[in-house]
Scaffold this active site. Structure first.
Site, PDB file in Angstrom:
ATOM      1  N   HIS A 221       0.794  -1.180   0.052  1.00 31.62           N
ATOM      2  CA  HIS A 221      -0.014   0.028   0.008  1.00 31.62           C
ATOM      3  C   HIS A 221       0.960   1.253   0.034  1.00 31.62           C
ATOM      4  CE1 HIS A 221      -3.768  -2.331   0.673  1.00 31.62           C
ATOM      5  NE2 HIS A 221      -2.956  -2.952   1.559  1.00 31.62           N
ATOM      6  N   ARG A 222       2.247   0.957  -0.037  1.00 31.96           N
ATOM      7  CA  ARG A 222       3.053   2.219   0.015  1.00 31.96           C
ATOM      8  C   ARG A 222       2.545   3.260  -1.054  1.00 31.96           C
ATOM      9  NH1 ARG A 222       7.891   0.122   1.207  1.00 31.96           N
ATOM     10  NH2 ARG A 222       7.778   0.623   3.322  1.00 31.96           N
ATOM     11  N   SER A 223       2.520   2.336  -2.365  1.00 36.86           N
ATOM     12  CA  SER A 223       2.480   3.370  -3.358  1.00 36.86           C
ATOM     13  C   SER A 223       1.012   4.269  -3.211  1.00 36.86           C
ATOM     14  CB  SER A 223       2.444   2.482  -4.643  1.00 36.86           C
ATOM     15  OG  SER A 223       1.251   1.617  -4.424  1.00 36.86           O
TER      16      SER A 223
END
Length: 309
Positions: A243-245
């Site tokens: 989910h970092r993107s």
């Protein structure tokens, strides 16, 4: 003039708009997560990093050489002193010097993997912790990590690439008139740095005001559910891990909105945020170029109705 005031003006750098925008966004939002600049030699990568610091009086560049040892980077604890006196004595390293500053690593792809891990852990947590013989010391290490590299000399591991918020690729100018102007400005600067810097003083002052005003605007901006949902759609369509993107795209879009003096985050902010935050997060194709990644992102954004914005 001080050494910093002697630097080539940021506003005098020709072209390289994505690189300059990525650097300015990190000046506006130091917690964005840094930027990786990839490109051939002689494309103003190092010049731009040093120059962007010149826009803010309280900002400096701390250089981390590829030959640096772990002790030089994280600092050292004097174990002998602790045993004899019972008190901790800590010798600060580069991470301590870089707190609230820019930590710059040229040729970051040539840095030892262990040192890169230490850097990225500190960048993510904002804290550097040194442990030796059961003794530990921690200090703040909230720096802006900027790495530059020439892909022809090797790449970073994918898990390390993902830790940079943004990535840009720079190339030499293709238009003859632009190349002529690059040479002309460099010769003028070397002939008389003071006069050259004065020539760009107004543009420099304007950029400084823009950064400060964007910093004030940043915490007041809210993000709609529609924008967050669209970021999730982009991440899923590009098949990136984790989910970092998504988080980085939203943080970048908010910072862009502040930079552009917008009252709210628009899809156009998210579009450009995706172009800065996603290229280095795509699953790698053997021998694939970043240019291929850019084309794929354009295609996905177009399919989601963002490309024409």
């Amino acid at each position: 003039m001080t050494a910093l005031e002697h630097e080539y003006p940021f506003s005098a750098i020709m072209g390289q708009e994505s690189m300059k925008t990525a650097l300015l966004l990190n000046m506006i939002n130091p917690r964005l997560g840094g930027v990786l600049i990839r490109g051939e030699k002689g494309t103003a990568k190092s010049t731009a990093v040093r120059a962007v610091a010149g826009l803010l009086e309280d900002m400096k560049v701390v250089n981390l050489p590829v030959s640096a040892t772990e002790d030089r980077v994280v600092g050292t604890l004097d174990i002998q002193h602790a045993i004899q006196s019972g008190e901790k004595r800590f010798e600060p390293g580069l991470l301590a010097q870089a707190d609230k500053q820019i930590l710059y690593v040229d040729e970051i792809n040539l840095l030892d993997d262990h040192i890169v891990d230490v850097l990225l852990d500190a960048a993510a947590s904002g804290i550097n912790t040194v442990e030796r013989e059961g003794i530990s010391h921690s200090h703040a290490a909230r720096f802006i990590l900027i790495g530059t590299m020439n892909p022809e000399e090797g790449d970073l591991r994918p898990q390390l690439l993902d830790r940079f918020a943004l990535s840009v690729e720079v190339k030499g100018e293709k238009e003859i008139s632009q190349r002529v102007e690059v040479v002309r400005r460099r010769m003028d600067y070397e002939a008389d740095p003071y006069q050259f810097i004065q020539r760009f003083r107004l543009e420099q002052d304007s950029l400084t005001r823009q950064i400060r005003q964007a910093r004030e605007r940043l915490p007041k901006l809210e993000v709609s559910d529609d924008i967050i949902q669209k970021a999730a759609e982009i991440a899923l369509a590009l098949q990136v891990d984790g989910h970092r993107s998504d988080i980085t795209m939203i943080k970048t879009a908010v910072t862009l909105a502040a930079y552009n003096n917008n009252d709210k985050v628009e899809l156009s902010d998210l579009y450009y945020a995706a172009m800065l935050a996603m290229p280095h997060r795509l699953k790698r194709i053997p021998f694939g170029e970043l240019e291929d990644s850019t084309d794929k992102i354009h295609s996905v954004l177009h399919s989601l109705g963002l490309a024409s914005l």
